[in-house]
Design a protein around this motif. Structure first.
Motif, short mmCIF file in Angstrom:
data_model
loop_
_atom_site.label_atom_id
_atom_site.label_comp_id
_atom_site.label_asym_id
_atom_site.label_seq_id
_atom_site.Cartn_x
_atom_site.Cartn_y
_atom_site.Cartn_z
N THR A 183 5.33 -1.81 -0.84
CA THR A 183 4.69 -3.08 -1.17
C THR A 183 3.67 -3.43 -0.09
OG1 THR A 183 6.14 -4.58 0.08
CG2 THR A 183 6.92 -3.86 -2.10
N TYR B 82 3.76 -6.05 1.56
CA TYR B 82 4.43 -6.83 2.61
C TYR B 82 4.90 -5.95 3.77
CZ TYR B 82 4.47 -10.50 -0.91
OH TYR B 82 4.09 -11.43 -1.85
N ASP C 109 4.45 -3.36 6.93
CA ASP C 109 3.53 -3.48 8.06
C ASP C 109 2.61 -2.27 8.15
OD1 ASP C 109 2.30 -4.55 10.27
OD2 ASP C 109 3.84 -3.84 11.68
#
Length: 242
Positions: free
Chosen positions: A31, A33, A35
């Motif tokens: 995703t 999200y 890092d």
């Protein structure tokens, strides 16, 4: 220049990279999200495709992004184009737009060729929707194949290296991508790590994909500079888990 030895070094570096990032990720498990590094180079490893002698997973596509001056595209932006649409897409959930992802387009073309789907998808691979057809009509028509491509690509594991330099055709990322493809390619040279007979890329429309064993077209016929492996090793050492 000993290509087999250079390939062995590359795959040893990929083994180190795999350990540093906690293992290759399936695209379907990723995703925005996570890092991700803003900029980098990624390498897809097809399930079931292995090296001839070691059994290590074989690289089947190399990619990067932001190789045009001034581009703001991030690595996840490019990966998301390959991933396609999510479950929440109202019109075409788990589909995608192959006109925004060359990887999607090439995989879809191979499905069309393998299963003789030309009549069902006459406009697949065209840069633009023909003027005499509505874009929504074509997107609806192509949706089943977009879903099939999404399912295929989301099952692909990949590794990545963090290379955070300025966008441009002379960027370090462009240099790494070009040399990685040239090293891995079997195009017009003695094959190393021959491809399985059932590899989907064997049905690609592009002769360069079929001959190189990569879902890449650019750089497959070029020579490589072995010194690039030093730069790739440095990138591996600065890359961490997301």
């Amino acid at each position: 220049m000993d290509r087999r030895a250079d390939l062995d070094r590359l795959y040893a570096l990929l083994g180190r990279l795999d350990a540093r990032v906690g293992g290759a990720r399936r695209l379907g498990d990723c995703t925005g999200y996570m890092d991700w590094p803003d900029r980098g180079v990624y390498l897809f490893l097809a399930p079931g495709e292995t090296r001839a002698f070691s059994g290590a997973r074989r690289v089947t596509r190399v990619g990067t992004h932001a190789v045009s001056t001034g581009s703001s595209t991030t690595m996840w932006d490019r990966l998301k184009q390959h991933y396609g649409t999510g479950a929440g897409s109202s019109a075409h959930p788990h589909g995608g737009n192959h006109r925004g992802s060359v990887y999607r387009r090439r995989v879809g073309e191979a499905f069309v060729e393998r299963y003789a789907l030309h009549d069902r998808y006459p406009d697949w691979g065209t840069t633009r929707v023909p003027a005499d057809r509505e874009r929504s009509e074509v997107r609806d028509e192509e949706y089943p194949l977009e879903r099939r491509v999404s399912a295929f690509l989301r099952d692909q594991p990949f590794l990545w290296v963090d290379v955070d330099d300025e966008p441009g055709p002379d960027s370090d990322r462009a240099h790494l991508e070009r040399n990685l493809v040239a090293l891995l390619s079997n195009y017009d040279r003695s094959p190393v790590d021959p491809r399985r007979s059932d590899w989907l890329g064997n049905y690609a429309r592009s002769a360069k994909i079929r001959a190189s064993g990569l879902w890449n077209v650019e750089h497959v016929a070029e020579s490589y500079d072995p010194a690039f492996l030093d730069a790739f090793e440095a990138a591996v050492e600065r890359t961490g888990s997301v």
